[in-house]
Design an enzyme around this catalytic site. Structure first.
Site, mmCIF file in Angstrom:
data_model
loop_
_atom_site.group_PDB
_atom_site.id
_atom_site.type_symbol
_atom_site.label_atom_id
_atom_site.label_comp_id
_atom_site.label_asym_id
_atom_site.label_seq_id
_atom_site.Cartn_x
_atom_site.Cartn_y
_atom_site.Cartn_z
ATOM 1 N N LEU A 117 0.886 -1.165 0.000
ATOM 2 C CA LEU A 117 0.000 0.000 0.000
ATOM 3 C C LEU A 117 0.922 1.212 0.000
ATOM 4 C CD1 LEU A 117 -2.811 -1.148 2.439
ATOM 5 C CD2 LEU A 117 -2.880 -0.992 -0.048
ATOM 6 N N PRO A 118 0.933 1.979 -1.087
ATOM 7 C CA PRO A 118 2.007 2.924 -1.393
ATOM 8 C C PRO A 118 2.031 4.225 -0.603
ATOM 9 C CG PRO A 118 0.311 3.053 -3.056
ATOM 10 C CD PRO A 118 -0.095 1.938 -2.133
ATOM 11 N N CYS A 119 2.235 4.134 0.706
ATOM 12 C CA CYS A 119 2.340 5.348 1.521
ATOM 13 C C CYS A 119 3.598 6.146 1.183
ATOM 14 C CB CYS A 119 2.285 5.007 3.007
ATOM 15 S SG CYS A 119 3.583 3.922 3.590
ATOM 16 N N HIS A 120 4.551 5.505 0.509
ATOM 17 C CA HIS A 120 5.775 6.213 0.105
ATOM 18 C C HIS A 120 5.489 7.313 -0.920
ATOM 19 C CE1 HIS A 120 5.314 2.820 -2.709
ATOM 20 N NE2 HIS A 120 5.785 3.678 -3.607
ATOM 21 N N ARG A 121 4.328 7.293 -1.536
ATOM 22 C CA ARG A 121 3.978 8.308 -2.542
ATOM 23 C C ARG A 121 3.523 9.629 -1.926
ATOM 24 N NH1 ARG A 121 0.490 4.108 -6.182
ATOM 25 N NH2 ARG A 121 2.253 2.772 -6.765
#
Length: 183
Positions: free
Chosen positions: A151-155
């Site tokens: 789940l791309p929280c790095h974005r």
């Protein structure tokens, strides 16, 4: 004589996975991926045990059920393909039961609000969630992401595009964003 009713325990298998980002700890049930975190197995066990609402039976990977082994194998394959730049999203079933209601809502919004190769700010994500003044709460929710990388929280970046706040560290966040930008 009264018969005793016992709650069935949820079986969870923990496994470690080496990656270009460092060690990831995965947790799988028979149906889904429960966690992908930059942490120790011990810390993840405690987090799962504290999540409440269920008894948990932890298993070592060598004692995993066939279904758990399949979830772990698929998660590893999808993570490896993603990190190699050969995959843009994940299709493995996910279990967000380790997340609070707000964290789960925030996590679900990530993929649709911030597509692969793009970034948004904490404030923009808060506004998209209908809580324009809640950038800090969004940051806290992202910090509690039980499914990092997947789940791309790095974005999500700081207000002026600054790379801040990632469980795997800023260098891991930079790696992920550069990998997405290059694809």
């Amino acid at each position: 004589m009264r018969s005793e009713v016992r709650a069935t325990a949820t079986a969870v298998t923990l496994a470690e996975e080496a990656s270009p980002l460092g060690r990831l700890v995965l947790a799988a049930t028979d149906q889904s991926l429960l966690a992908c975190v930059y942490d120790t197995q011990e810390a993840l066990r405690e987090r799962i045990a504290r999540s409440g609402g269920r008894r948990v039976e932890f298993r070592e990977e060598m004692d995993a059920t066939a279904a758990q082994s399949a979830v772990l194998a698929e998660a590893r394959a999808q993570i490896a393909a993603y990190l190699a730049g050969d995959r843009r999203s994940f299709s493995i079933p996910l279990d967000l039961s380790l997340a609070s209601a707000f964290t789960a809502r925030t996590m679900r919004a990530l993929e649709t609000f911030v597509p692969y190769g793009r970034t948004a700010t904490y404030g923009e994500l808060a506004a998209a969630l209908g809580r324009p003044g809640a950038a800090r709460a969004v940051g806290m929710a992202l910090g509690a992401n039980p499914l990092c990388v997947v789940l791309p929280c790095h974005r999500i970046v700081g207000a002026k595009g600054k790379l801040t706040g990632y469980a795997g560290g800023v260098s891991a966040k930079r790696f992920l964003l550069e990998r997405e930008a290059a694809s």
